[in-house]
Design a protein around this motif. Structure first.
Motif, PDB file in Angstrom:
ATOM      1  N   LYS A 123       8.859  -5.878   6.687  1.00 38.35           N
ATOM      2  CA  LYS A 123       9.019  -6.517   5.383  1.00 38.35           C
ATOM      3  C   LYS A 123       9.347  -5.483   4.331  1.00 38.35           C
ATOM      4  CE  LYS A 123       6.524 -10.765   4.660  1.00 38.35           C
ATOM      5  NZ  LYS A 123       5.374 -11.412   4.091  1.00 38.35           N
ATOM      6  N   LYS A 124      10.312  -5.798   3.476  1.00 38.63           N
ATOM      7  CA  LYS A 124      10.608  -4.929   2.347  1.00 38.63           C
ATOM      8  C   LYS A 124       9.434  -4.975   1.378  1.00 38.63           C
ATOM      9  CE  LYS A 124      15.579  -5.695   2.444  1.00 38.63           C
ATOM     10  NZ  LYS A 124      16.745  -6.212   1.728  1.00 38.63           N
ATOM     11  N   PRO A 125       9.148  -3.863   0.733  1.00 40.14           N
ATOM     12  CA  PRO A 125       8.053  -3.907  -0.249  1.00 40.14           C
ATOM     13  C   PRO A 125       8.486  -4.683  -1.492  1.00 40.14           C
ATOM     14  CG  PRO A 125       9.034  -1.718  -0.168  1.00 40.14           C
ATOM     15  CD  PRO A 125       9.703  -2.546   0.890  1.00 40.14           C
ATOM     16  N   VAL A 126       7.833  -5.796  -1.711  1.00 39.55           N
ATOM     17  CA  VAL A 126       8.105  -6.620  -2.886  1.00 39.55           C
ATOM     18  C   VAL A 126       6.769  -6.945  -3.542  1.00 39.55           C
ATOM     19  CG1 VAL A 126      10.215  -7.659  -1.975  1.00 39.55           C
ATOM     20  CG2 VAL A 126       8.040  -8.796  -1.611  1.00 39.55           C
ATOM     21  N   GLU A 127       6.797  -7.173  -4.831  1.00 36.59           N
ATOM     22  CA  GLU A 127       5.590  -7.576  -5.534  1.00 36.59           C
ATOM     23  C   GLU A 127       5.626  -9.079  -5.766  1.00 36.59           C
ATOM     24  OE1 GLU A 127       4.667  -5.337  -9.041  1.00 36.59           O
ATOM     25  OE2 GLU A 127       4.964  -3.429  -8.010  1.00 36.59           O
TER      26      GLU A 127
ATOM     27  N   VAL B  83       9.268 -14.038  -4.901  1.00 40.40           N
ATOM     28  CA  VAL B  83      10.227 -13.289  -5.711  1.00 40.40           C
ATOM     29  C   VAL B  83      11.257 -14.181  -6.403  1.00 40.40           C
ATOM     30  CG1 VAL B  83       9.934 -11.154  -4.425  1.00 40.40           C
ATOM     31  CG2 VAL B  83      11.660 -12.801  -3.693  1.00 40.40           C
ATOM     32  N   GLN B  84      11.470 -15.383  -5.902  1.00 36.55           N
ATOM     33  CA  GLN B  84      12.425 -16.298  -6.535  1.00 36.55           C
ATOM     34  C   GLN B  84      11.720 -17.450  -7.244  1.00 36.55           C
ATOM     35  OE1 GLN B  84      15.189 -17.265  -3.360  1.00 36.55           O
ATOM     36  NE2 GLN B  84      16.445 -15.500  -3.892  1.00 36.55           N
TER      37      GLN B  84
ATOM     38  N   GLU C 229      -4.410 -11.003   3.415  1.00 33.92           N
ATOM     39  CA  GLU C 229      -5.015  -9.676   3.403  1.00 33.92           C
ATOM     40  C   GLU C 229      -4.343  -8.719   4.385  1.00 33.92           C
ATOM     41  OE1 GLU C 229      -9.109 -10.798   3.865  1.00 33.92           O
ATOM     42  OE2 GLU C 229      -9.115 -11.730   1.878  1.00 33.92           O
ATOM     43  N   ALA C 230      -3.764  -9.249   5.462  1.00 34.14           N
ATOM     44  CA  ALA C 230      -3.047  -8.405   6.423  1.00 34.14           C
ATOM     45  C   ALA C 230      -1.643  -8.051   5.929  1.00 34.14           C
ATOM     46  CB  ALA C 230      -2.959  -9.113   7.777  1.00 34.14           C
ATOM     47  N   THR C 231      -1.122  -8.835   4.978  1.00 31.83           N
ATOM     48  CA  THR C 231       0.260  -8.686   4.541  1.00 31.83           C
ATOM     49  C   THR C 231       0.388  -7.986   3.202  1.00 31.83           C
ATOM     50  OG1 THR C 231       0.755 -10.746   5.712  1.00 31.83           O
ATOM     51  CG2 THR C 231       2.407  -9.974   4.156  1.00 31.83           C
ATOM     52  N   TYR C 232      -0.561  -8.223   2.290  1.00 28.69           N
ATOM     53  CA  TYR C 232      -0.426  -7.743   0.908  1.00 28.69           C
ATOM     54  C   TYR C 232      -1.566  -6.800   0.552  1.00 28.69           C
ATOM     55  CZ  TYR C 232       2.829 -11.636   0.582  1.00 28.69           C
ATOM     56  OH  TYR C 232       3.870 -12.491   0.777  1.00 28.69           O
ATOM     57  N   GLU C 233      -1.281  -5.917  -0.412  1.00 28.31           N
ATOM     58  CA  GLU C 233      -2.313  -5.077  -1.003  1.00 28.31           C
ATOM     59  C   GLU C 233      -2.166  -5.131  -2.514  1.00 28.31           C
ATOM     60  OE1 GLU C 233      -0.088  -0.735  -0.736  1.00 28.31           O
ATOM     61  OE2 GLU C 233      -1.469  -1.336   0.838  1.00 28.31           O
ATOM     62  N   LYS C 234      -3.272  -4.960  -3.210  1.00 27.61           N
ATOM     63  CA  LYS C 234      -3.266  -5.051  -4.670  1.00 27.61           C
ATOM     64  C   LYS C 234      -2.508  -3.862  -5.272  1.00 27.61           C
ATOM     65  CE  LYS C 234      -6.556  -6.929  -7.841  1.00 27.61           C
ATOM     66  NZ  LYS C 234      -7.963  -7.148  -8.105  1.00 27.61           N
ATOM     67  N   VAL C 235      -1.691  -4.127  -6.295  1.00 31.29           N
ATOM     68  CA  VAL C 235      -0.959  -3.053  -6.989  1.00 31.29           C
ATOM     69  C   VAL C 235      -1.483  -2.883  -8.386  1.00 31.29           C
ATOM     70  CG1 VAL C 235       1.121  -3.232  -5.630  1.00 31.29           C
ATOM     71  CG2 VAL C 235       0.918  -4.614  -7.670  1.00 31.29           C
TER      72      VAL C 235
END
Length: 94
Positions: free
Chosen positions: A5-9, A75-76, A88-94
């Motif tokens: 996965k590309k890093p996206v917020e 993102v859209q 939780e396995a896919t995202y981390e807090k920024v």
């Protein structure tokens, strides 16, 4: 082939099912106002799903969020639910 996965917020919040939830982002309130997201009355939800549900209209059809699920704005601007373990396995807090 393998892909990453590309890093996206994204924006997300945990839906508690509490109508007085204070951390509802503006985008979910707008989606509820527009009818893209529907929270059926508890009795209707319980009869249909067996639990309090949030119905989210997506391009793939209606997706259901349970209490404790994350609700994501992609993102859209698309909105969809995600189970906590997957989130939780896919995202981390920024």
């Amino acid at each position: 082939m393998k892909y990453r996965k590309k890093p996206v917020e994204i924006e997300a919040f945990v839906w508690t099912g509490n109508f007085e939830q204070k951390e509802d982002p503006v985008w979910i309130v707008q989606a509820i106002d527009s009818g893209t997201v529907v929270i059926p009355h508890y009795e209707d939800s319980a009869a249909k799903y067996g639990f309090l549900a949030m119905e989210i209209k997506t391009l793939e059809g209606v997706m259901i969020a349970k209490q404790g699920d994350y609700v994501i704005q992609g993102v859209q601007g698309e909105i969809y639910p995600c189970k906590p373990d997957i989130f939780e396995a896919t995202y981390e807090k920024v």
